[in-house]
Design a protein around this motif. Structure first.
Motif, short mmCIF file in Angstrom:
data_model
loop_
_atom_site.label_atom_id
_atom_site.label_comp_id
_atom_site.label_asym_id
_atom_site.label_seq_id
_atom_site.Cartn_x
_atom_site.Cartn_y
_atom_site.Cartn_z
N LEU A 64 40.36 46.85 36.71
CA LEU A 64 39.96 47.97 36.73
C LEU A 64 40.76 49.03 37.63
CD1 LEU A 64 36.26 46.89 37.61
CD2 LEU A 64 36.84 47.45 35.34
N THR B 122 48.62 42.96 41.17
CA THR B 122 48.68 44.56 41.23
C THR B 122 47.56 45.23 40.98
OG1 THR B 122 49.17 44.47 38.70
CG2 THR B 122 50.96 44.04 40.21
N PRO C 98 46.91 44.27 29.96
CA PRO C 98 45.63 43.50 29.32
C PRO C 98 44.64 44.28 28.50
CG PRO C 98 45.41 43.12 31.32
CD PRO C 98 46.46 43.91 31.45
N VAL D 261 48.81 55.35 32.29
CA VAL D 261 49.18 54.08 33.27
C VAL D 261 50.44 54.07 33.29
CG1 VAL D 261 48.49 51.85 33.92
CG2 VAL D 261 46.76 53.14 32.71
O1 TXA Z 1 41.41 57.90 32.86
C1 TXA Z 1 41.10 57.01 33.16
O2 TXA Z 1 41.96 55.93 33.68
C2 TXA Z 1 39.52 56.53 33.26
C3 TXA Z 1 38.80 57.32 34.00
C4 TXA Z 1 37.36 57.06 34.31
O3 TXA Z 1 39.41 57.46 35.36
N1 TXA Z 1 39.46 55.35 33.38
C5 TXA Z 1 39.71 54.26 32.37
O4 TXA Z 1 39.45 52.87 32.74
O5 TXA Z 1 40.20 54.49 31.22
P1 TXA Z 1 39.66 51.66 31.95
O6 TXA Z 1 39.13 50.50 32.78
O7 TXA Z 1 38.60 52.12 30.60
O8 TXA Z 1 40.97 51.57 31.37
C6 TXA Z 1 42.15 51.18 32.66
C7 TXA Z 1 43.18 50.63 31.82
C8 TXA Z 1 43.18 49.59 31.20
O9 TXA Z 1 43.96 49.37 29.89
C9 TXA Z 1 43.76 48.46 32.23
O10 TXA Z 1 44.33 47.27 31.58
C10 TXA Z 1 44.86 49.02 32.87
O11 TXA Z 1 44.16 50.50 33.02
N2 TXA Z 1 44.73 48.65 34.23
C11 TXA Z 1 44.19 48.41 35.21
N3 TXA Z 1 44.75 48.00 36.34
C12 TXA Z 1 45.95 47.39 35.74
C13 TXA Z 1 47.03 46.69 36.43
N4 TXA Z 1 46.69 46.29 37.81
N5 TXA Z 1 47.89 46.56 35.85
C14 TXA Z 1 48.00 46.99 34.78
N6 TXA Z 1 47.15 47.47 33.87
C15 TXA Z 1 45.98 47.85 34.66
#
Ligand code: TXA
Ligand code: MG
Length: 306
Positions: free
Chosen positions: A58, A111, A216, A177
């Motif tokens: 997250l 991370t 992932p 990201v």
């Molecule tokens: O725009 C956005 O980022 C939205 C709004 C609500 O902020 N949030 C969002 O979160 O899209 P989610 O969980 O739907 O997507 C998060 C993405 C996922 O592909 C996840 O794998 C990646 O970010 N991600 C999160 N933490 C990561 C990490 N430590 N390393 C690599 N990828 C990560």
């Protein structure tokens, strides 16, 4: 329950988060399903409510850059350059995690992804109790991300304190990201903050795609309507679909002439077409240029069969 934001409801949402409840909050990208990062039970509820695999980490949302040191172990120069230039805004930055941050948020990894969202309601909710929020998009796993309060599914709505209505998300697709946890920065998810803008900010080459084991969340099918969607180079007769140029027939939604406008309207357009009970949604292939890359990413994922 959809709640209109005002001083009282923003305070109440903040209190609900402190008490361990989930809240749907508006951001400039898409609506998020928020939990206090310190509450393990609430974090577990996010995964359960979304039906999200536990190996998908997250993003931690901050309201102030100074909070980054509590969740990330090191803040490199690149981090400060990017944060100055793009925050608050649609860029999530991956850094080595701080040891105190729960691994349930990082999916067991070393991370953490962080960003400051650009929405006054959500910044207000966070700052009123100095919160940091774990916040994935507020959609069930694989479905379309909601870009308006009324597009949040009943499933998600039933598991939260409420949905704060912050209007239509002005960006419309999820944040870019960017991984800074390695020597070589790389983009793990394309978004409206483009590779070019990141390269200009850091004055160095940025990879796209990177190491797929590091992102992932990159499923082949994702952000998809229930109706079958296909990419077409020309609409069929009587097609229902989405276009980037003036539609010549009814039932075609013009999402936008340029990628920013298109991104803003894409998910709402797919959601609307999904309610019609048609057999197939046709998406007209946009130009194959780098500025359309985030749109290509999302429409390809929407059009991948189950
Ligand atoms: O725009 C956005 O980022 C939205 C709004 C609500 O902020 N949030 C969002 O979160 O899209 P989610 O969980 O739907 O997507 C998060 C993405 C996922 O592909 C996840 O794998 C990646 O970010 N991600 C999160 N933490 C990561 C990490 N430590 N390393 C690599 N990828 C990560
Ligand atoms: Mg998501």
């Amino acid at each position: 329950m959809i709640v209109q934001p005002n001083r009282d409801s923003i305070q109440a949402a903040s209190n609900a988060l402190l008490a361990g409840q989930l809240v749907v909050l508006p951001t400039e990208t898409v609506y998020g399903l928020a939990a206090d990062i310190r509450n393990e039970t609430a974090i577990a509820s996010i995964f359960r409510l979304k039906g999200r695999p536990n190996d998908n980490p997250l993003i931690v949302h901050l309201h102030d850059q100074s909070q980054a040191k509590f969740v990330a172990r090191e803040l490199p120069d690149r981090f400060f350059q990017l944060a100055e230039r793009f925050w608050p805004g649609p860029l999530s930055i991956v850094l080595p995690k701080h040891r105190v941050l729960s691994k349930s948020i990082t999916a067991g990894g070393e991370t953490v992804a962080i960003r400051i969202p650009d929405h006054p309601v959500t910044l207000g909710v966070m700052s009123s109790a100095n919160l940091m929020l774990a916040m994935p998009s507020a959609n069930p796993f694989m479905s379309l991300s909601p870009t308006r309060a009324d597009l949040v599914s009943h499933e998600i709505e039933s598991g939260v304190w409420g949905i704060l209505d912050g209007g239509a998300s002005k960006v419309g697709i999820e944040s870019t990201v960017l991984d800074l946890s390695d020597q070589q920065p790389s983009i793990l998810r394309v978004g409206i903050v483009s590779r070019q803008e990141i390269e200009d900010c850091l004055s160095e080459y940025i990879q796209t795609g990177g190491d797929s084991t590091k992102s992932p969340g990159q499923y082949r099918r994702h952000y998809a309507p229930r109706t079958k969607a296909v990419l077409v180079t020309e609409f069929s007769q009587n097609a229902h679909g989405i276009s980037f140029s003036e539609p010549k027939t009814d039932h075609i939604i013009l999402a936008g002439h340029d990628p920013h406008e298109y991104a803003k309207n894409l998910y709402a357009a797919l959601a609307e077409l999904d309610t019609l009970g048609v057999e197939v949604i046709e998406i007209l292939c946009p130009p194959e240029t780098e500025e359309w890359a985030p749109i290509w990413d999302r429409i390809t994922k929407a059009a991948t069969p189950l």
